[in-house]
Design a protein around this motif. Structure first.
Motif, PDB file in Angstrom:
ATOM      1  N   TRP A  20     -41.815  71.740 -74.580  1.00  0.00           N
ATOM      2  CA  TRP A  20     -40.420  72.020 -74.917  1.00  0.00           C
ATOM      3  C   TRP A  20     -40.095  73.507 -74.772  1.00  0.00           C
ATOM      4  O   TRP A  20     -39.039  73.875 -74.253  1.00  0.00           O
ATOM      5  N   ARG A  44     -36.835  61.644 -72.283  1.00  0.00           N
ATOM      6  CA  ARG A  44     -35.497  61.050 -72.263  1.00  0.00           C
ATOM      7  C   ARG A  44     -34.716  61.440 -73.507  1.00  0.00           C
ATOM      8  O   ARG A  44     -33.515  61.745 -73.436  1.00  0.00           O
ATOM      9  N   ALA A  45     -35.394  61.436 -74.656  1.00  0.00           N
ATOM     10  CA  ALA A  45     -34.719  61.798 -75.911  1.00  0.00           C
ATOM     11  C   ALA A  45     -34.237  63.246 -75.889  1.00  0.00           C
ATOM     12  O   ALA A  45     -33.206  63.578 -76.507  1.00  0.00           O
ATOM     13  N   GLN A  46     -34.964  64.114 -75.182  1.00  0.00           N
ATOM     14  CA  GLN A  46     -34.577  65.525 -75.095  1.00  0.00           C
ATOM     15  C   GLN A  46     -33.580  65.786 -73.972  1.00  0.00           C
ATOM     16  O   GLN A  46     -33.105  66.918 -73.824  1.00  0.00           O
ATOM     17  N   GLY A  47     -33.271  64.763 -73.202  1.00  0.00           N
ATOM     18  CA  GLY A  47     -32.300  64.914 -72.132  1.00  0.00           C
ATOM     19  C   GLY A  47     -32.816  65.616 -70.895  1.00  0.00           C
ATOM     20  O   GLY A  47     -32.042  66.215 -70.144  1.00  0.00           O
ATOM     21  N   LEU A  48     -34.123  65.551 -70.653  1.00  0.00           N
ATOM     22  CA  LEU A  48     -34.697  66.185 -69.471  1.00  0.00           C
ATOM     23  C   LEU A  48     -34.343  65.385 -68.224  1.00  0.00           C
ATOM     24  O   LEU A  48     -34.541  64.169 -68.176  1.00  0.00           O
ATOM     25  N   GLY A  49     -33.831  66.052 -67.219  1.00  0.00           N
ATOM     26  CA  GLY A  49     -33.514  65.395 -65.968  1.00  0.00           C
ATOM     27  C   GLY A  49     -34.767  65.090 -65.181  1.00  0.00           C
ATOM     28  O   GLY A  49     -35.793  65.768 -65.332  1.00  0.00           O
TER      29      GLY A  49
END
Length: 258
Positions: A20, A44-49
Motif C-alpha cells: 500500500w 479491489r477493495a483499495q481500488g487498484l486498477g
C-alpha cells in the motif's frame, strides 16, 4: 514508466502494508504469495486498477515456485526497481521434540533459502541495468537468541549475514542490498505471543519508515530505532547476565500449540 516493486508475503501484515505504501508513492506492484485470492480482494477493495498491479502465486519454501514467479514478473512487468523478500514464518520450537526438527527445516526453507530464491531471478537483470534494490526483511530477533525461538532467531540472524555478504558482492554493480530488521509489529505473526512486546508498531507505521530507509539506500536499518538500541544493549550483556534476564520468559507457541 512508473517504478516497479516485487513483494513476497503480500497477502497480509507487513507485506500488505508495504504494498500500500509503494502504491501511494506511485509505484506499480508485483505481489507474490500463496493466498492470491486475498491479494486480489485487497487490491479491489483499495481500488487498484489492473494496470497498477499483478499477482503471482508462489510458495517461497518451494524454490522452483518462487523462482518461476520472479521469471513471470520479468516477462509480464519488466525488471523491478526494488525486490522485497518479506515472506517468513515464526514458530516456537523444542529441539527435544522430533516434529519440531521438521519445523526448523521449514523455517530455514522459507526464511533463508526462500529469500535467496526470491532475489535469484532478478540479480542478473538488475546488474545488467546497473541499478535496483534487493531488500531482505530480517528481525531484531536475529541479533540475539531467545529461548524457545531458536528456529526464527537463527533464521533471521542468517538473513542479516546473508544480506551483508550479498551487499559486498553487488557493491560494484550499482545494485543496493538493504537489510530491514523490524521490532515487534502488530501482525498475525505476533498477536499470539505470550510475552511483552515493547515499542509495538502498527504495520502502516513500519511500512512508512521502511519505505524511507529503502529509498535512502540504507544498508541496514532497525525499525523502530528504539528496538535497535535495546538489541545492541542485550548483545553487549555477558552470557550469564543475559541468561538470567531471560530465565522464565514465556516461549513462542510451538506448532502443536497453535
Amino acid at each position: 514508466m512508473d517504478k516497479l516493486v516485487f513483494i513476497t508475503g503480500a497477502s497480509s501484515g507487513i507485506g500488505q502494508a508495504l504494498a500500500w505504501r509503494y502504491h501511494q508513492a506511485g509505484w506499480r506492484l508485483a505481489l507474490a504469495a500463496r493466498r492470491t485470492g486475498e491479494i486480489e480482494n485487497w487490491a479491489r477493495a483499495q481500488g487498484l486498477g489492473p494496470d497498477r498491479y499483478a499477482v503471482y502465486a508462489a510458495d517461497v519454501a518451494d524454490t522452483q515456485s518462487i523462482a518461476a514467479a520472479g521469471q513471470a514478473c520479468l516477462a509480464r512487468q519488466g525488471v523491478p526497481d526494488a525486490v522485497i523478500a518479506n515472506a517468513g514464518i515464526s514458530v516456537g520450537v523444542d529441539t527435544a521434540v522430533r516434529e519440531d526438527i521438521d519445523v526448523i527445516a521449514r523455517t530455514f526453507a522459507t526464511n533463508n533459502v526462500g529469500l535467496a530464491a526470491t532475489f535469484h531471478p532478478f540479480v542478473e537483470a538488475m546488474v545488467s541495468r546497473g541499478s535496483g534494490a534487493l531488500v531482505g526483511i530480517g528481525s531484531v530477533a536475529g541479533i540475539r537468541g531467545l529461548p524457545g525461538h531458536g528456529a526464527y532467531c537463527a533464521s533471521k540472524a542468517a538473513v542479516i549475514s546473508y544480506c551483508e555478504s550479498l551487499r559486498g558482492e553487488l557493491r560494484p554493480s550499482g545494485v543496493k542490498v538493504v537489510t530491514i530488521c523490524p521490532g515487534y509489529i502488530d501482525t498475525p505473526l505476533t498477536r499470539q505471543n505470550r510475552y511483552s512486546m515493547p515499542f509495538l508498531m502498527q504495520p502502516q507505521d513500519f511500512a512508512e519508515r521502511a519505505f524511507r530507509a529503502i529509498e535512502a539506500g540504507a544498508s541496514y536499518r532497525v525499525i523502530p530505532w528504539q528496538m535497535g538500541v535495546v538489541a545492541k544493549l542485550l548483545r553487549m550483556l555477558p552470557n550469564p547476565i543475559y541468561d538470567k534476564l531471560l530465565a522464565g520468559r514465556p516461549r513462542k507457541h510451538r506448532q502443536s500449540q497453535q
